[in-house]
Design a protein around this motif. Structure first.
Motif, PDB file in Angstrom:
ATOM      1  N   MET A  32      49.193  46.771  77.348  1.00 25.11           N
ATOM      2  CA  MET A  32      49.057  48.185  77.007  1.00 25.11           C
ATOM      3  C   MET A  32      48.001  48.392  75.909  1.00 25.11           C
ATOM      4  SD  MET A  32      52.121  50.837  76.062  1.00 25.11           S
ATOM      5  CE  MET A  32      52.535  49.977  74.562  1.00 25.11           C
TER       6      MET A  32
ATOM      7  N   ASP B 199      44.476  47.343  77.183  1.00 22.21           N
ATOM      8  CA  ASP B 199      43.909  48.367  78.069  1.00 22.21           C
ATOM      9  C   ASP B 199      43.426  49.576  77.280  1.00 22.21           C
ATOM     10  OD1 ASP B 199      44.388  46.750  80.250  1.00 22.21           O
ATOM     11  OD2 ASP B 199      46.090  47.924  81.004  1.00 22.21           O
TER      12      ASP B 199
ATOM     13  N   ILE C  28      53.925  43.068  78.038  1.00 23.14           N
ATOM     14  CA  ILE C  28      53.723  44.493  78.315  1.00 23.14           C
ATOM     15  C   ILE C  28      52.956  45.142  77.167  1.00 23.14           C
ATOM     16  CG2 ILE C  28      54.920  46.720  78.544  1.00 23.14           C
ATOM     17  CD1 ILE C  28      57.145  45.089  80.055  1.00 23.14           C
TER      18      ILE C  28
END
Length: 173
Positions: free
Chosen positions: A63, A66, A59
């Protein structure tokens, strides 16, 4: 008695460290485990680390990756993301698989290449490591010539290390 690689189990969130691993042993391990594996393998001067990430690790990786992509797209800067590609150089006795990595300044140099050879090609400009279950070692990144390394841990913020490729890229206009 010899231990075979298929006898070793590294549960998610754990790491396995092996010392006195030759370059040929490292290459054999990479070959035997293949490219479709979940584990990340890092090597520096005889020390081999095998890490299997947790979902929370992935995750954080997505994150931050991105965020970098959005920033570069907003600034209209060409880039190429190669995720956890294996980068290695026998002469440096170093190999690394970042959680995510980007070619930014050197994007045009490696654009379209199917294989990256660090004896002739530049290393990624930016590597991202999520330090939730293990601590990133800088030696292999420095040996391979990666310009910038960002680390994120559950108790730390993003840390910028090495020379800043994003500052160089973003200051061009």
């Amino acid at each position: 008695m010899l231990l075979e690689l298929n006898q070793i189990i590294v549960p998610p969130g754990q790491q396995l460290l092996l010392k006195n691993v030759s370059w040929q042993m490292y290459e054999n391990i990479l070959s035997e485990l293949g490219e479709g594996r979940a584990a990340r393998i890092n090597y520096y001067q005889g020390m081999l680390e095998i890490v299997t990430p947790l979902p929370e690790h992935e995750i954080g990786k997505v994150m931050i990756g991105d965020l970098v992509k959005a920033l570069l797209e907003e600034l209209d800067i060409d880039f190429w993301s190669l995720a956890s590609t294996t980068f290695k150089n026998e002469a440096m006795a170093a190999g690394v698989e970042a959680d995510d990595c980007f070619y930014i300044q050197n994007e045009a140099v490696i654009r379209g290449k199917k294989r990256i050879d660090l004896t002739v090609d530049p290393p990624p400009d930016l590597a991202i490591e999520i330090d939730i279950t293990s601590r990133t070692r800088f030696n292999n990144y420095e040996a391979l010539g990666v310009s910038e390394l960002w680390r994120y841990g559950s108790d730390t913020e993003v840390v910028v290390r090495l020379k800043s490729c994003l500052a160089l890229c973003c200051s061009h206009e």
